[in-house]
Design a protein around this motif. Structure first.
Motif, PDB file in Angstrom:
ATOM      1  N   ILE A   1       0.805  -1.228   0.000  1.00  0.00           N
ATOM      2  CA  ILE A   1       0.000   0.000   0.000  1.00  0.00           C
ATOM      3  C   ILE A   1       0.837   1.276   0.000  1.00  0.00           C
ATOM      4  CG2 ILE A   1      -2.066  -1.072   0.950  1.00  0.00           C
ATOM      5  CD1 ILE A   1      -1.249  -0.073   3.713  1.00  0.00           C
ATOM      6  N   ALA A   2       2.132   1.156   0.263  1.00  0.00           N
ATOM      7  CA  ALA A   2       3.053   2.299   0.172  1.00  0.00           C
ATOM      8  C   ALA A   2       4.434   1.728  -0.135  1.00  0.00           C
ATOM      9  CB  ALA A   2       3.082   3.110   1.461  1.00  0.00           C
ATOM     10  N   THR A   3       5.200   2.454  -0.943  1.00  0.00           N
ATOM     11  CA  THR A   3       6.488   1.926  -1.375  1.00  0.00           C
ATOM     12  C   THR A   3       7.618   2.919  -1.185  1.00  0.00           C
ATOM     13  OG1 THR A   3       6.193   2.745  -3.629  1.00  0.00           O
ATOM     14  CG2 THR A   3       5.412   0.510  -3.166  1.00  0.00           C
ATOM     15  N   ASP A   4       8.812   2.360  -1.227  1.00  0.00           N
ATOM     16  CA  ASP A   4      10.055   3.131  -1.341  1.00  0.00           C
ATOM     17  C   ASP A   4      10.299   4.142  -0.228  1.00  0.00           C
ATOM     18  OD1 ASP A   4      10.515   1.640  -3.600  1.00  0.00           O
ATOM     19  OD2 ASP A   4       9.968   3.228  -4.995  1.00  0.00           O
ATOM     20  N   LEU A   5      10.040   3.731   1.023  1.00  0.00           N
ATOM     21  CA  LEU A   5      10.438   4.552   2.159  1.00  0.00           C
ATOM     22  C   LEU A   5      11.905   4.225   2.401  1.00  0.00           C
ATOM     23  CD1 LEU A   5       7.312   3.834   4.391  1.00  0.00           C
ATOM     24  CD2 LEU A   5       7.684   5.781   2.854  1.00  0.00           C
ATOM     25  N   LYS A   6      12.765   5.142   2.009  1.00  0.00           N
ATOM     26  CA  LYS A   6      14.192   4.856   1.962  1.00  0.00           C
ATOM     27  C   LYS A   6      14.907   5.270   3.244  1.00  0.00           C
ATOM     28  CE  LYS A   6      14.188   5.166  -2.994  1.00  0.00           C
ATOM     29  NZ  LYS A   6      14.483   5.926  -4.167  1.00  0.00           N
ATOM     30  N   GLY A   7      15.680   4.323   3.771  1.00  0.00           N
ATOM     31  CA  GLY A   7      16.519   4.567   4.931  1.00  0.00           C
ATOM     32  C   GLY A   7      17.972   4.412   4.561  1.00  0.00           C
ATOM     33  N   SER A   8      18.827   4.701   5.518  1.00  0.00           N
ATOM     34  CA  SER A   8      20.260   4.625   5.255  1.00  0.00           C
ATOM     35  C   SER A   8      20.730   3.190   5.022  1.00  0.00           C
ATOM     36  CB  SER A   8      21.031   5.225   6.431  1.00  0.00           C
ATOM     37  OG  SER A   8      20.743   4.502   7.630  1.00  0.00           O
ATOM     38  N   ASN A   9      19.972   2.211   5.526  1.00  0.00           N
ATOM     39  CA  ASN A   9      20.393   0.815   5.382  1.00  0.00           C
ATOM     40  C   ASN A   9      19.343  -0.062   4.696  1.00  0.00           C
ATOM     41  OD1 ASN A   9      18.541   0.817   7.470  1.00  0.00           O
ATOM     42  ND2 ASN A   9      19.680  -0.654   8.705  1.00  0.00           N
ATOM     43  N   GLY A  10      18.438   0.576   3.953  1.00  0.00           N
ATOM     44  CA  GLY A  10      17.467  -0.233   3.244  1.00  0.00           C
ATOM     45  C   GLY A  10      16.239   0.544   2.828  1.00  0.00           C
ATOM     46  N   ILE A  11      15.196  -0.216   2.532  1.00  0.00           N
ATOM     47  CA  ILE A  11      13.971   0.364   1.997  1.00  0.00           C
ATOM     48  C   ILE A  11      12.779  -0.381   2.600  1.00  0.00           C
ATOM     49  CG2 ILE A  11      13.894  -1.137  -0.040  1.00  0.00           C
ATOM     50  CD1 ILE A  11      13.257   1.466  -1.651  1.00  0.00           C
ATOM     51  N   ILE A  12      11.678   0.349   2.779  1.00  0.00           N
ATOM     52  CA  ILE A  12      10.476  -0.226   3.376  1.00  0.00           C
ATOM     53  C   ILE A  12       9.320  -0.097   2.396  1.00  0.00           C
ATOM     54  CG2 ILE A  12       8.802  -0.021   5.267  1.00  0.00           C
ATOM     55  CD1 ILE A  12      11.118   1.313   6.875  1.00  0.00           C
ATOM     56  N   HIS A  13       8.539  -1.182   2.310  1.00  0.00           N
ATOM     57  CA  HIS A  13       7.281  -1.185   1.577  1.00  0.00           C
ATOM     58  C   HIS A  13       6.207  -1.555   2.607  1.00  0.00           C
ATOM     59  CE1 HIS A  13       9.675  -0.999  -2.037  1.00  0.00           C
ATOM     60  NE2 HIS A  13      10.240  -2.163  -1.757  1.00  0.00           N
ATOM     61  N   VAL A  14       5.157  -0.794   2.692  1.00  0.00           N
ATOM     62  CA  VAL A  14       4.097  -1.027   3.677  1.00  0.00           C
ATOM     63  C   VAL A  14       3.075  -1.985   3.085  1.00  0.00           C
ATOM     64  CG1 VAL A  14       2.316   0.091   5.079  1.00  0.00           C
ATOM     65  CG2 VAL A  14       4.473   1.283   4.636  1.00  0.00           C
ATOM     66  N   ILE A  15       2.657  -2.973   3.903  1.00  0.00           N
ATOM     67  CA  ILE A  15       1.683  -3.978   3.446  1.00  0.00           C
ATOM     68  C   ILE A  15       0.474  -4.016   4.377  1.00  0.00           C
ATOM     69  CG2 ILE A  15       3.352  -5.385   2.192  1.00  0.00           C
ATOM     70  CD1 ILE A  15       3.489  -7.261   4.612  1.00  0.00           C
ATOM     71  N   ASP A  16      -0.642  -4.560   3.865  1.00  0.00           N
ATOM     72  CA  ASP A  16      -1.893  -4.530   4.612  1.00  0.00           C
ATOM     73  C   ASP A  16      -2.250  -5.831   5.331  1.00  0.00           C
ATOM     74  OD1 ASP A  16      -2.725  -6.160   2.510  1.00  0.00           O
ATOM     75  OD2 ASP A  16      -4.504  -4.943   2.028  1.00  0.00           O
TER      76      ASP A  16
END
Length: 167
Positions: free
Chosen positions: A147-162
């Motif tokens: 439901i949301a993509t590409d939340l970028k951090g210094s050590n990776g990336i987050i995709h939000v799921i439902d």
């Protein structure tokens, strides 16, 4: 006027740099929609691991995703006696490497409609497209929508799921 513009540009680049310095754990901690996930990560002892160099790709279930689980599931997993099971569930949501949304879609298309992702716990997830949405299927056949993509951090990336994925 030039000094003001240069100062403004410097401040903006500094703020952007500071934002990029947040790791994936810090990003999730800053989300009011992920308090259950953070409680689980803390209970499992995975905070330091996920604050490590990575890179990691995390499929982060929301509080609402945890609420979909059968009554008592979250409480049971948060018990110290269930630490191994909790760790297995959480590491099932993490992929080694930094895979942005465009790369997931490209892998699905080059994989003739599906991409297999190996998680940190050694099991696999399957990604498919349904319209313009990425659907993740766990080993039990349950599906989750990204439901949301590409939340970028210094050590990776987050995709939000439902939905919480289960190994």
């Amino acid at each position: 006027m030039k000094k003001t513009s240069l100062l403004f540009a410097f401040l903006i680049s500094t703020l952007f740099s500071v934002a990029q310095q947040k790791d994936v754990v810090d990003i999730v901690i800053g989300s009011k929609d992920h308090t259950t996930l953070i409680a689980a990560v803390k209970a499992s002892g995975l905070v330091e691991t996920l604050k490590g160099a990575g890179p990691f790709t995390i499929f982060a279930p929301t509080n609402a995703a945890f609420d979909k689980l059968p009554a008592g599931t979250v409480e049971g997993l948060l018990n110290p006696e269930a630490k191994d099971a909790l760790t297995s569930v959480l590491t099932y949501h993490v992929i080694a490497g930094k895979i942005d949304a465009a790369s997931v879609v490209k892998a699905i298309k080059s994989g003739k409609g599906k991409a297999t992702l190996t998680t940190l716990n050694g099991a696999t997830l399957t990604a498919r497209l349904k319209g313009d949405k990425v659907i993740i299927t766990d080993s039990k056949g349950n599906t989750s929508v990204v439901i949301a993509t590409d939340l970028k951090g210094s050590n990776g990336i987050i995709h939000v799921i439902d939905t919480v994925l289960m190994p």
